[in-house]
Design a protein around this motif. Structure first.
Motif, short mmCIF file in Angstrom:
data_model
loop_
_atom_site.label_atom_id
_atom_site.label_comp_id
_atom_site.label_asym_id
_atom_site.label_seq_id
_atom_site.Cartn_x
_atom_site.Cartn_y
_atom_site.Cartn_z
N GLN A 1 0.80 -1.03 -0.06
CA GLN A 1 -0.04 0.08 0.03
C GLN A 1 0.72 1.29 -0.01
OE1 GLN A 1 -2.78 -0.81 3.33
NE2 GLN A 1 -4.48 -0.50 2.17
N GLU B 1 2.47 1.77 -3.54
CA GLU B 1 1.49 1.95 -4.37
C GLU B 1 1.24 3.68 -4.16
OE1 GLU B 1 -1.66 -0.56 -4.24
OE2 GLU B 1 -0.85 -2.37 -4.93
N GLU B 2 0.92 4.13 -3.13
CA GLU B 2 0.99 5.49 -2.64
C GLU B 2 1.71 6.33 -3.21
OE1 GLU B 2 -1.08 8.80 -0.94
OE2 GLU B 2 -1.79 6.66 -1.80
N ARG C 1 1.67 6.64 -6.97
CA ARG C 1 0.71 7.70 -7.32
C ARG C 1 1.31 8.98 -6.78
NH1 ARG C 1 -2.83 10.91 -5.22
NH2 ARG C 1 -2.41 10.28 -3.02
N LEU C 2 1.96 9.28 -6.07
CA LEU C 2 2.36 10.43 -5.61
C LEU C 2 3.23 11.18 -6.62
CD1 LEU C 2 2.50 10.29 -1.60
CD2 LEU C 2 1.14 11.71 -2.98
#
Length: 59
Positions: free
Chosen positions: A7, A10-11, A14-15
């Protein structure tokens, strides 16, 4: 090889708009290093170790 939280990576992806986990982790490492260098610079200014009031161009 290191074990990373899916997680969190993945964050990071994305960022940073990263296409791979490796790219996201490298960018996070680079940003962390830059942040700590900026903080050290601000600490040096606050402590007077670096004096920004002197303008070398005026000499």
């Amino acid at each position: 090889m290191i074990d990373l939280d899916d997680q969190a990576t993945e964050e990071l992806m994305r960022l940073y708009g990263a296409k791979t986990k490796a790219e996201a982790v490298r960018r996070a490492i680079d940003e962390t290093i830059k942040l700590h260098k900026r903080m050290a610079l601000m600490d040096a200014i606050d402590s007077g170790e670096i004096d920004l009031s002197h303008d070398a161009r005026a000499a």
